[in-house]
Design a protein around this motif. Sequence first.
Motif, PDB file in Angstrom:
ATOM      1  N   ARG A  84       1.059  -1.283  -0.052  1.00 14.42           N
ATOM      2  CA  ARG A  84      -0.136  -0.033  -0.046  1.00 14.42           C
ATOM      3  C   ARG A  84       0.721   1.456  -0.173  1.00 14.42           C
ATOM      4  N   GLU A  85       2.208   1.176   0.759  1.00 12.21           N
ATOM      5  CA  GLU A  85       2.800   2.486   0.670  1.00 12.21           C
ATOM      6  C   GLU A  85       3.634   2.608  -0.452  1.00 12.21           C
ATOM      7  N   ASP A  86       3.977   1.549  -1.226  1.00 13.84           N
ATOM      8  CA  ASP A  86       4.550   1.554  -2.596  1.00 13.84           C
ATOM      9  C   ASP A  86       3.551   2.295  -3.587  1.00 13.84           C
ATOM     10  N   ALA A  87       2.457   1.909  -3.321  1.00 16.67           N
ATOM     11  CA  ALA A  87       1.323   2.432  -4.354  1.00 16.67           C
ATOM     12  C   ALA A  87       1.206   3.812  -4.175  1.00 16.67           C
ATOM     13  N   CYS A  99       9.062  -0.953   9.733  1.00 16.91           N
ATOM     14  CA  CYS A  99      10.209  -0.271   9.514  1.00 16.91           C
ATOM     15  C   CYS A  99      10.140   0.093   7.829  1.00 16.91           C
ATOM     16  N   ARG A 100      10.193  -0.900   7.229  1.00 14.99           N
ATOM     17  CA  ARG A 100      10.151  -0.676   5.603  1.00 14.99           C
ATOM     18  C   ARG A 100       8.969   0.249   5.149  1.00 14.99           C
ATOM     19  N   ALA A 101       7.760  -0.016   5.664  1.00 15.66           N
ATOM     20  CA  ALA A 101       6.592   0.697   5.302  1.00 15.66           C
ATOM     21  C   ALA A 101       6.585   2.222   5.649  1.00 15.66           C
ATOM     22  N   ALA A 158       6.953   5.485   3.519  1.00 15.00           N
ATOM     23  CA  ALA A 158       5.833   6.774   4.043  1.00 15.00           C
ATOM     24  C   ALA A 158       6.568   8.047   3.991  1.00 15.00           C
ATOM     25  N   GLN A 159       7.725   7.900   4.615  1.00 17.03           N
ATOM     26  CA  GLN A 159       8.635   9.169   4.583  1.00 17.03           C
ATOM     27  C   GLN A 159       8.891   9.687   3.393  1.00 17.03           C
ATOM     28  N   GLU A 214       5.923  11.409   1.716  1.00 18.68           N
ATOM     29  CA  GLU A 214       5.703  12.850   2.285  1.00 18.68           C
ATOM     30  C   GLU A 214       6.757  13.696   1.470  1.00 18.68           C
ATOM     31  N   ALA A 215       7.866  13.379   1.665  1.00 20.20           N
ATOM     32  CA  ALA A 215       8.988  14.256   0.905  1.00 20.20           C
ATOM     33  C   ALA A 215       8.556  14.665  -0.494  1.00 20.20           C
ATOM     34  N   LEU A 216       8.404  13.654  -1.217  1.00 21.72           N
ATOM     35  CA  LEU A 216       7.715  14.270  -2.736  1.00 21.72           C
ATOM     36  C   LEU A 216       6.643  14.744  -2.801  1.00 21.72           C
ATOM     37  N   GLY A 217       5.877  14.603  -1.800  1.00 23.29           N
ATOM     38  CA  GLY A 217       4.555  15.600  -1.882  1.00 23.29           C
ATOM     39  C   GLY A 217       5.180  17.064  -1.359  1.00 23.29           C
TER      40      GLY A 217
END
Length: 128
Positions: free
Chosen positions: A46-49, A106-108, A112-113, A116-119
């Motif tokens: 889900r985080e990858d998507a 940890c990986r998720a 997610a970080q 957020e940075a790309l956002g």
Amino acid sequence: MRLLLILVLLLAALPARADDEYDACLNDADASMQDMGACGAEWIDREDARLNEMWQALLDELPEASEEMLREEQRAWLAYRDKTCLFYLDAVEYGQVGRYLSYPSCRAFVIAQRTEALGEIRESVAPI
């Protein structure tokens, strides 16, 4: 007994970082580490998507001249992502709890970080 205590403490700490679907999946899991690991794998997916959606949205708004620099940055981040959290896979130190609960969490979180940075980059380059 010690493993059960560690598991309970770890699960108590996860919801602050986990998503609702992960929490629900863990609640439905039959307490086997493999089922809990599957919950973690779904969370990572889900985080990858979300990351991929943000990446495409950013590319759609980024000036073409900046795309290659962002791609280089993303390649560096992918190398970082692939190296993070691996210590949880050390069966001697972390056992099944590390492999099936700590590693996916940890990986998720790392993914997610980055999302957020790309956002934040997207917000800074978005046309006004």
